[in-house]
Design a protein around this motif. Structure first.
Motif, PDB file in Angstrom:
ATOM      1  N   ARG A  31       0.924  -1.217  -0.070  1.00 49.81           N
ATOM      2  CA  ARG A  31      -0.051   0.098  -0.046  1.00 49.81           C
ATOM      3  C   ARG A  31       0.995   1.318   0.036  1.00 49.81           C
ATOM      4  NH1 ARG A  31      -2.651  -2.469   4.273  1.00 49.81           N
ATOM      5  NH2 ARG A  31      -1.911  -0.854   5.796  1.00 49.81           N
ATOM      6  N   GLU A  32       1.963   1.313   0.831  1.00 50.44           N
ATOM      7  CA  GLU A  32       2.745   2.517   1.025  1.00 50.44           C
ATOM      8  C   GLU A  32       3.340   2.669  -0.312  1.00 50.44           C
ATOM      9  OE1 GLU A  32       2.673   4.650   3.398  1.00 50.44           O
ATOM     10  OE2 GLU A  32       0.871   3.420   4.019  1.00 50.44           O
TER      11      GLU A  32
ATOM     12  N   LYS B 287       1.264   4.075  -2.947  1.00 55.95           N
ATOM     13  CA  LYS B 287       1.039   5.605  -2.964  1.00 55.95           C
ATOM     14  C   LYS B 287       2.278   6.515  -3.376  1.00 55.95           C
ATOM     15  CE  LYS B 287      -0.296   5.566   1.652  1.00 55.95           C
ATOM     16  NZ  LYS B 287      -0.754   6.064   2.877  1.00 55.95           N
ATOM     17  N   ARG B 288       3.469   5.936  -2.928  1.00 55.83           N
ATOM     18  CA  ARG B 288       4.596   6.738  -3.165  1.00 55.83           C
ATOM     19  C   ARG B 288       4.700   6.661  -4.559  1.00 55.83           C
ATOM     20  NH1 ARG B 288       7.242   3.446  -0.287  1.00 55.83           N
ATOM     21  NH2 ARG B 288       8.444   2.048  -1.828  1.00 55.83           N
TER      22      ARG B 288
ATOM     23  N   ASP C  24      -2.370   4.165  -8.720  1.00 53.97           N
ATOM     24  CA  ASP C  24      -3.966   4.330  -8.119  1.00 53.97           C
ATOM     25  C   ASP C  24      -4.536   3.039  -7.907  1.00 53.97           C
ATOM     26  OD1 ASP C  24      -6.237   5.625  -6.952  1.00 53.97           O
ATOM     27  OD2 ASP C  24      -6.687   6.703  -8.950  1.00 53.97           O
TER      28      ASP C  24
ATOM     29  N   ARG D  10      -5.960   1.132  -4.645  1.00 57.96           N
ATOM     30  CA  ARG D  10      -6.674   1.651  -3.238  1.00 57.96           C
ATOM     31  C   ARG D  10      -6.861   0.611  -2.449  1.00 57.96           C
ATOM     32  NH1 ARG D  10      -8.859   7.643  -3.959  1.00 57.96           N
ATOM     33  NH2 ARG D  10      -7.717   8.389  -5.924  1.00 57.96           N
TER      34      ARG D  10
ATOM     35  N   ASP E   1      -6.639   8.077   5.542  1.00 57.07           N
ATOM     36  CA  ASP E   1      -5.641   7.873   4.372  1.00 57.07           C
ATOM     37  C   ASP E   1      -6.537   8.403   2.939  1.00 57.07           C
ATOM     38  OD1 ASP E   1      -3.991   7.068   2.280  1.00 57.07           O
ATOM     39  OD2 ASP E   1      -3.496   5.265   3.245  1.00 57.07           O
TER      40      ASP E   1
ATOM     41  N   TRP F 113      -5.754   7.397   0.228  1.00 58.61           N
ATOM     42  CA  TRP F 113      -5.479   6.336  -0.865  1.00 58.61           C
ATOM     43  C   TRP F 113      -6.347   5.234  -0.523  1.00 58.61           C
ATOM     44  CZ3 TRP F 113      -3.803   8.836  -4.726  1.00 58.61           C
ATOM     45  CH2 TRP F 113      -3.241   8.136  -5.873  1.00 58.61           C
ATOM     46  N   THR F 114      -7.508   5.082   0.110  1.00 57.72           N
ATOM     47  CA  THR F 114      -8.312   4.017   0.277  1.00 57.72           C
ATOM     48  C   THR F 114      -9.889   4.378   0.092  1.00 57.72           C
ATOM     49  OG1 THR F 114      -9.052   5.120   2.563  1.00 57.72           O
ATOM     50  CG2 THR F 114      -7.031   3.684   2.550  1.00 57.72           C
TER      51      THR F 114
END
Length: 573
Positions: free
Chosen positions: A290-291, A294-295, A299, A301, A436, A438-439
């Motif tokens: 997940r990290e 995002k980094r 996309d 999620r 977050d 990105w969820t």
């Protein structure tokens, strides 16, 4: 209700996550016409007093299974009383279209939907006209014949596509190149007609322990379908992975990442944020993924539920045994008559096999390996005992927990149910996920598993528990998590904000009044005998007001009966 409405004196939480502000909201012809302080009523305008209340965009249920239910339960109870104005259908690969010309294969799709989502077969056959084969034909039938109190968007299911094209062989093998080409055509016509995207399933096994047809899809099939999906910038991919049974989620997520590659596809993965304590070993592997997503700006999620799963275990109809890897107890579920069920439960050979299954086969994190979490609460005839754990009852009898459950069901009737305590959940992880960007929050499974859970109404726990009781999130964050954040993800650009020009999907609530009400039984689901059986629902939260496309669907503590909902398509469809 009048379509000229002025909501006065409330605190507007606009759905963006920005601080609330005092303002009035004027609605005209289904749209938000003005947002400002000091607006004065005009002729023929209905005034809603929102003093002491929050005024927010209507809430979006991001993961439901009302695809079939809405044909026989068009009131979508209890959603209006919980401020829900939009619901997302067609998740996990299970959709009512496309379907095969072959009646036996169509019945197989019904059986799949019924087994995995715990929805009775009878109303599928009696209430759905099945006057479609393709997804566009399904859309045309549903939009002309079903009127509901919420807007809705719908995926097209990968599983449905495979079964419609390959028939029963979809269970057994990969697709040929020619079949893949035809699958792509089915997906393309659905997306062109306004489907939200494609949903798929990398989780489930059926009652005979067969992997669902989408688990037979090879990389070539996936790559071709993703090429089609990438042609529609507003469309999304939804996939559910296994964090509950075989715990294959880390490998599945890595595969999804690899398959998407450099395609510009937005995806949500249910199971990419395992929040339960027994899933810690999975989180150690998928958290870094997940990290990284995002980094790198990928996309992909995590879809997640903020309520720990619980369920009611029934031997009338339940997938819990099979999904716990207990196919011996699942034999009782499959037994058709009450007499056959009782005969099995009292059979000594079956009991011996059932004990062995609990000791040697069931997943160690499943409820059957943890009888202290199984609660004997709901006796049909009152014989009891009740309000006792299965572990304690087994100790009283001096027998194996499997034998104790069999004995309790024999004495209390096969219509009795065993309740599973909620799985322990890492609530601070849930808070981090809510915050977050990105969820995809607010997974509820509403519309499915009607005799196991309710689903509808779980959204209010964001406000009543995480916000009001614990103070872990703000009202603005609780609203954003189920409005603007998810509307943007799904490409539903007319939703999710209190903003001039947007659809007037609005809810008004007093934070001190709303709560996720206890589950209760409603006897309104058609059964195979021409009568009705029950499902779980809830009393309203209640909201002060719920409005969809400018029409009031809930007010004065009850649903109004208005059905202004429309099928929505993502931007770019």
């Amino acid at each position: 209700m009048l379509n000229q409405i002025l909501i006065r004196g409330g605190m507007v939480v606009d759905g963006t996550g920005a601080p609330a502000f005092t303002a009035d909201v004027r609605v005209r012809d289904g749209r938000i016409a003005e947002v400002a302080s000091g607006l004065q009523p005009e002729a023929q305008e209905q005034v809603v007093d929102a003093s002491g209340c929050y005024v927010s965009p209507g809430f979006i249920e991001t993961h439901t299974h009302f695809d079939a239910n809405m044909w026989w339960q068009p009131d979508l109870d209890p959603l209006p009383g919980y401020g829900v104005t939009t619901t997302i259908l067609g998740n996990c690969g299970f959709t009512a279209a496309p379907v095969s010309d072959d009646p036996a294969v169509r019945r197989e799709m019904i059986n799949i939907f019924s087994f995995f989502e715990d929805i009775p077969v009878a109303p599928f056959l009696e209430h759905l006209p099945w006057d479609w084969r393709s997804w566009p034909e399904y859309k045309a039938s549903m939009t002309s014949k079903v009127k509901v109190p919420a807007n809705y968007g719908a995926f097209v299911g990968h599983l449905a596509i495979r079964l419609a094209l390959m028939g029963m062989e979809a269970w057994e093998r990969g697709a040929t190149a020619e079949e893949v080409q035809r699958m792509c055509a089915m997906l393309d016509e659905a997306l062109a007609a306004g489907a939200l995207g494609m949903s798929s399933n990398l989780l489930d096994h059926d009652g005979q322990d067969r992997p669902v047809p989408t688990l037979k899809a090879d990389d070539a099939e996936w790559q071709a379908l993703l090429d089609v999906l990438a042609k529609y910038p507003g469309a999304t991919l939804q996939v559910i992975v296994d964090t509950f049974m075989r715990k294959t989620a880390p490998d599945s997520i890595a595969r999804i990442d690899r398959l998407i590659g450099d395609r510009a596809i937005r995806a949500q993965v249910a199971g990419m944020a395992p929040t339960l304590t027994f899933q810690k070993d999975i989180e150690d592997k998928v958290g870094p993924l997940r990290e990284r997503f995002k980094r790198e700006g990928r996309d992909i999620r995590a879809g997640f539920a903020h309520v720990p799963p619980t369920s009611v275990i029934s031997i009338k109809k339940s997938l819990i045994f099979a999904q716990s890897n207990d196919y011996v107890w699942h034999e009782v579920v499959l037994a058709e008559s009450e007499e056959e069920k009782l005969k099995l439960l009292q059979d000594e050979d079956w009991r011996a096999r059932a004990r062995a299954s609990w000791d040697e086969k069931v997943w160690k994190h499943s409820p059957f390996a943890n009888p202290q979490s199984l609660l004997l609460i709901n006796s049909e005839n009152g014989v009891g005992p009740v309000d006792i754990s299965l572990a304690d009852y087994a100790q009283q009898l001096g027998v194996h927990p499997s034998d104790a459950m069999a004995e309790w069901l024999v004495k209390n009737s096969v219509h009795s149910t065993v309740h599973m305590a909620p799985f322990p959940q890492d609530e601070q992880m849930v808070v981090r996920l809510i915050k977050d960007p990105w969820t995809v929050p607010n997974i509820s499974d509403a519309g499915a598993h009607g005799q196991m859970l309710c689903g509808g109404g779980e959204n209010i726990r964001l406000l009543s528990y995480y916000c009001r009781e614990k103070g872990w999130i703000s009202v603005e964050e609780a609203v954003h998590a189920q409005t603007g954040k998810v509307a943007d993800f799904f490409g539903l650009q007319e939703l999710g904000r209190i903003e001039v020009g947007r659809r007037a999907d609005i809810t008004v609530f007093n934070l001190e009044e709303v709560d996720r009400r206890p589950m209760k039984k409603a006897f309104d689901v058609p059964d195979e005998n021409g009568g009705t059986t029950w499902r779980f629902t809830r009393d309203p939260a209640p909201m002060r007001l719920t409005m969809v496309n400018g029409e009031v669907t809930f007010a004065d503590g009850r649903s109004t009966g208005a059905a202004p909902g429309e099928m929505l398509s993502p931007a770019g469809a």
